[in-house]
Structure formats: C-alpha cells, structure tokens
Scaffold this active site. Structure first.
Site, PDB file in Angstrom:
ATOM      1  CE  LYS A 200      -4.413  -1.615   1.643  1.00 34.70           C
ATOM      2  NZ  LYS A 200      -5.432  -1.641   2.671  1.00 34.70           N
TER       3      LYS A 200
ATOM      4  CE  LYS B 184      -6.179  -7.752  -2.229  1.00 39.25           C
ATOM      5  NZ  LYS B 184      -5.872  -7.328  -0.860  1.00 39.25           N
TER       6      LYS B 184
ATOM      7  CE  LYS C 102     -13.671  -2.203  -0.063  1.00 40.54           C
ATOM      8  NZ  LYS C 102     -13.529  -1.937   1.373  1.00 40.54           N
TER       9      LYS C 102
END
Ligand code: TYM
Length: 344
Positions: free
Chosen positions: A120, A207, A210
């Site tokens: 992230k 994956k 969102k």
C-alpha cells in the site's frame, strides 16, 4: 451479556470491513458470505472499520456515505442485526485505547514484515501515514478487545491475524494475574470456501481490489445486471476448453478464478464445478456464470438500495450495535488496564 457469561463462553467471532468505496465480489465471497453462514453457530461481532479507513486520506462526506453503504451491504447480504452485533469502529473508543497499549507491546520489527503495508505504501513509504504503518496493531486491538476466538477473513488478512496472535502472546508473557494465567487466548483465522482470494477479472494474478483503477477488474455489489454481464463477458480468459482436473488449471489463473467464483457463488466444491463444465469453452461457461452472479447479487443490491432510503434507520442499527459492543469491550479493557498497572 454479563461479564460472567463472557468469561464462561470465550467462543466469539470478530471481523471487520473498511468503508472505502464500493464493496466487491471479493469482499462478499471472501468475508461477508462466510459471516452470514457462521453467525448462527457462534456469537458474532462485525464492524465497519472507519478508523482503518482514515489511514489513507478520505473525503469526510464520502466517508460518511460509505459507512452507510457498507452497513447496508452487510445487512442486505444477510447479517442478522438482531442476533449479531454490527457497529462502526470509531463509536467504541476502547479500540483506540487498547491499540495504544498494544503499541507498547508490538515491536517495530514485527510491523516491518507486514506485506500489505509495503504494497500500500509502495515507493512513497516516507509519505505514508504513521496510521497506515501502525494499522495491524489497531486490527489486533479490534479482535482482542472482544477476546474473539475466530476471525473470518479473506486470505490477504492472514498475516495481520498472525501478528494479532504474536501481540496476544507477548501481552500474556508481559502481564500475568496472581494465578499466572494467560489473559488472551490466541485468535484463529477462518479462511473459508473456494474464493479466499478472488482475483481481478482483467488479470488473474492480481487480487480483486477496490483500489484497482479499472472498474472492469471487479464486480461491485451495486453493479446492475448489465454491468455484471458486461464485466464477465469481457473478463480475460484463454481459448482452451475447461479441463478435468484442478492441476491442469494451475497455469491458467483467469480460468481458475472464474471457476472458483462459480464454486463459491453456488456453495459447491471447485472439483464439482469442473466435472460439470470440463470440455466446455468459455462461450458456454460465461453465460451460466453471469446468470448465477446476477441471481445472487441482484437481490443484495436491490435490498441495499431499499435500506439506503432511510439512513436514520441505519444509524439506529449502528447505535444498538455500539451499545452491545461496548458492553463486551468495557470489562475486557478494564481488566487489561488493571494488569498493566493503571488505576481505573
Ligand atoms: P478489507 O476492508 O480490505 O476487506 C474486507 C474483507 O474482504 C476480504 N477481501 C477479499 N477476500 C477475497 N478476495 C479478495 N479479492 C478480497 N479483497 C478483500 C478481506 O480479506 C477482508 O476479510 N484489515 C481489514 C479490516 C479489519 C479487520 C479487523 C478484519 C480491520 N480490523 C479485525 C478482521 C478483524 C481490511 O482491510 O479488510
């Protein structure tokens, strides 16, 4: 629930989901569908983890509406708010209090191993918030604040639950009562079903998420029948027919993903789905997957829309959940503070 009954019955589920944008099929199959099937067997607590959401910048108005949307999606998917507890994390201040105590138990080296932070934060690590780095400590507090025994999640959260176990063990070693008992038992991850890691429809090695720039990479719980149909029609595949064995699917990630999604949506084993479709091409398989996905998701999205017409009612549900969650959390945090040596 009384303090005594909590002590007598330590079996409890806790899980959470971030209110950041649309929920997708990965959230549904990897987490919420399992919450719904487990809730009748074990007392369950589910949280819309808004404190986690702000580890990356959020627009306040959008955050508020996402909290409503995610609450509505969870209820529309079948979480029974009469028997299970559903609340937004920031409304129970004990989460942050326990997280601080755990900050003083968890070691920097343990956090440095967290792969999700590395993903992230990316190359811009120096600009990431301290909250994003510290996030798994808050997650450990979420789980242990209720002495949860089981945590149903998708595969991507496994490492965070291992850290929660490490924090619980370290706390147990640092702080003992007069009987030298362990205060926390170690929570177990529950990673169930055939869709523990739903992959992007555009790239079977990534994956479903969102944050993917391409909306075509995921099926959102709010997608219309046409959107679901178009996304599955356009989903990346190959030109070979479906094989007979799972082994033969290993080198075909996009095909494996669609088969796993079909299996999870129909609550069957992947091997039974392969039996049903082996030898058939995607032009045969995809229309059936579309039908199954639309049949499963349409009732959820229409119930969601219904619930969202009355956000006051959603607030009421969250308030009831907050009170129930506090009743469990308060005595546990009080015991923790006693063990640490605070005067309560
Ligand atoms: P979050 O909000 O990213 O995701 C919510 C749940 O959905 C699962 N999930 C997936 N499952 C399968 N395939 C996918 N592509 C996929 N994407 C997401 C996640 O594994 C998760 O179960 N840190 C957590 C929230 C959290 C939490 C907790 C969870 C905070 N505190 C305590 C359990 C217990 C998160 O960011 O999930």
């Amino acid at each position: 629930m009384t303090k005594e009954s909590i002590k007598q019955n330590p079996q409890r589920i806790f899980s959470g989901i971030q209110p950041t944008g649309n929920l997708h099929l990965g959230n549904y199959l990897g987490a919420i569908k399992n919450w719904v099937s487990l809730q009748s067997d074990i007392p369950s607590i589910f949280s819309i983890v808004d404190l986690h959401a702000i580890t990356v910048p959020q627009d306040p108005a959008k955050l508020r509406s996402s909290i409503h949307e995610v609450t509505a999606a969870i209820i529309a998917s079948g979480v029974d708010v009469k028997n299970s507890i559903l609340f937004n994390q920031s409304s129970v201040k004990e989460h942050t209090e326990l997280a601080w105590i755990f900050n003083c138990v968890c070691r920097i080296g343990w956090l440095n191993r967290m792969t999700q932070f590395k993903e992230k934060a990316g190359k811009n690590r120096e600009k990431a918030t301290v909250g994003l780095y510290n996030y798994p400590v808050l997650m450990a507090a979420d789980i242990l604040l209720y002495k949860a025994s089981h945590v149903p999640v998708g595969d991507d959260q496994k490492q965070h639950i291992e850290l929660a176990r490490d924090i619980a063990s370290a706390f147990n070693n640092m702080f003992k009562n007069e009987k030298q008992e362990d205060f926390f038992s170690l929570p177990e991850p529950l990673i169930l079903g055939t869709a523990t890691r739903v992959m992007s429809l555009r790239d079977g090695t990534k994956k479903m998420s969102k944050s993917d720039d391409s909306d075509a990479s995921r099926i959102n719980l709010t997608d219309t029948r046409d959107q679901i149909s178009n996304k599955i029609k356009k989903a990346k595949t190959d030109s070979n027919p479906l094989p007979e064995t799972l082994d033969e699917l290993k080198t075909r990630p996009e095909a494996l993903n669609l088969i796993n999604i079909y299996a999870a949506l129909s609550s069957q084993k992947t091997s039974s789905i392969l039996e049903q479709f082996s030898g058939k091409g995607f032009s045969y398989f995809k229309p059936q997957l579309i039908e199954l996905a639309v049949d499963t998701l349409s009732p959820i999205s229409s119930e969601m829309r219904n619930l969202l017409k009355d956000t006051k009612e959603i607030d009421k549900i969250l308030k009831i959940g907050q009170e129930k969650a506090k009743n469990i959390a308060e005595p546990i945090l009080k015991d923790v503070k006693n063990l640490v040596g605070f005067i309560n």
